[in-house]
Enzyme design. Sequence first.
Site, PDB file in Angstrom:
ATOM      1  N   ASP A   1      34.875   6.472  68.755  1.00 37.74           N
ATOM      2  CA  ASP A   1      35.382   6.554  67.394  1.00 37.74           C
ATOM      3  C   ASP A   1      35.781   5.130  66.981  1.00 37.74           C
ATOM      4  O   ASP A   1      35.863   4.231  67.831  1.00 37.74           O
ATOM      5  CB  ASP A   1      36.585   7.505  67.369  1.00 37.74           C
ATOM      6  CG  ASP A   1      37.191   7.641  65.987  1.00 37.74           C
ATOM      7  OD1 ASP A   1      36.441   7.600  65.000  1.00 37.74           O
ATOM      8  OD2 ASP A   1      38.427   7.774  65.903  1.00 37.74           O
TER       9      ASP A   1
ATOM     10  N   ASP B   1      38.391   4.069  63.856  1.00 43.37           N
ATOM     11  CA  ASP B   1      39.808   3.951  63.463  1.00 43.37           C
ATOM     12  C   ASP B   1      40.716   4.609  64.496  1.00 43.37           C
ATOM     13  O   ASP B   1      40.532   5.767  64.865  1.00 43.37           O
ATOM     14  CB  ASP B   1      40.023   4.618  62.104  1.00 43.37           C
ATOM     15  CG  ASP B   1      39.324   3.866  60.988  1.00 43.37           C
ATOM     16  OD1 ASP B   1      39.898   2.892  60.475  1.00 43.37           O
ATOM     17  OD2 ASP B   1      38.186   4.251  60.641  1.00 43.37           O
TER      18      ASP B   1
ATOM     19  N   ASP C   1      40.491   9.444  68.727  1.00 42.49           N
ATOM     20  CA  ASP C   1      41.927   9.672  68.554  1.00 42.49           C
ATOM     21  C   ASP C   1      42.269  10.780  67.574  1.00 42.49           C
ATOM     22  O   ASP C   1      43.435  11.168  67.472  1.00 42.49           O
ATOM     23  CB  ASP C   1      42.596   8.386  68.049  1.00 42.49           C
ATOM     24  CG  ASP C   1      42.314   8.143  66.568  1.00 42.49           C
ATOM     25  OD1 ASP C   1      41.119   8.156  66.185  1.00 42.49           O
ATOM     26  OD2 ASP C   1      43.271   7.981  65.800  1.00 42.49           O
TER      27      ASP C   1
END
Length: 377
Positions: free
Chosen positions: A125, A127, A318
């Site tokens: 991922d 961000d 996240d």
Amino acid sequence: MTTQNVVAFEDCTSCIGKVRVAASKSDLFLPAITEPLAALGGRHIALCQKQLLKSLETGGGGGGARASAWVDSTRSSSPTQIKSTASLPETEEQSSWILRYPSALETFEQIISASKGKQIVMFLDYDGTLSPIVDDPDQAFMSKDMREAVRDVAAYFPTAIVSGRCRDKVYNFVKLAELYYAGSHGMDIKGPSKPRRKWNKGNQAVIFQAATEFLPMIDEVYTTLLNKTSSIPGAKVENNKFCLSVHFRCVEEKRWAALTEQVKMVLSAYPKLKLTRGRKVLEIRPTIMWDKGKALEFLLESLGYANSSNVLPIYIGDDQTDEDAFKVLRDRGQGFGILVSRVAKETSATYSLQEPFEVKEFLRRLVVERNRWLLQG
């Protein structure tokens, strides 16, 4: 320069099954793929239109959860500030959570042991994983050290960035042409345009877009949301091409519920779009059954690893949207999901890391271990 596009065929016996590449016989720390997608040459990747659309059939309208539930969940799962993990006191709940989802750094040898004789494929991922979560999403820059760590990993393992961001925006942040990029939660995928090593020949670009017919609708809702949310200070609407993000990290908490209701009201006129939640962001996506987990499966298929027992996918993310990929790996019984989080939360991941700094260290250790194996012959 040759580009491989996804094209739709009216009649075929399988859909994504048409995307085939001979599986590599490489072990864990051999080069990523000797000739990734080379078997396709200059041909198009064939996807059956009827079966693809069936697999992407709609699955429900937008919204559904009460605004107060969104607020409570967001408050508990989204730390408001970036803090050093050393300054955070460990609660009993966190201690219990760490036992269930141990640190991928502290259990690194365990992960490496499971990887022996297998080809690692890395999914990341952006961000909150490669870059810190910041107030202004346009300023979510990754560090120079992180870029170097990702570049080094991609030199030896097939590596993909899987993000809710528009694919072009993610590329502009990362600026590594040797990676696969899956933007808009995997609805917009392109393979590397730059050969990684001398044994990689030609352009290995893979282009796949799962929801092109939704683009006019997405643009229309984007314009409406810009107007409707303009009265809420701090709200920001981001057009990620195949999906929209309504950021409220800079909105006063007392106005979160009102913003959510405003967004849901707009979406009530668009039953083919759905609303999901991320870390202080509302995500608007087509109701097709396509997500980061489907993108992971598509990329493994494209690389020739769909049915291989000699591959170890690792997905690091996240956010709630990354759970789709974690679930795929858990259901496959193959590979590991690693959740980046400083707070205890329910997850289908196997391991955890606390912040992007630890992600960087994990990637660096993979490269070091790979080089150690090469030296040992």
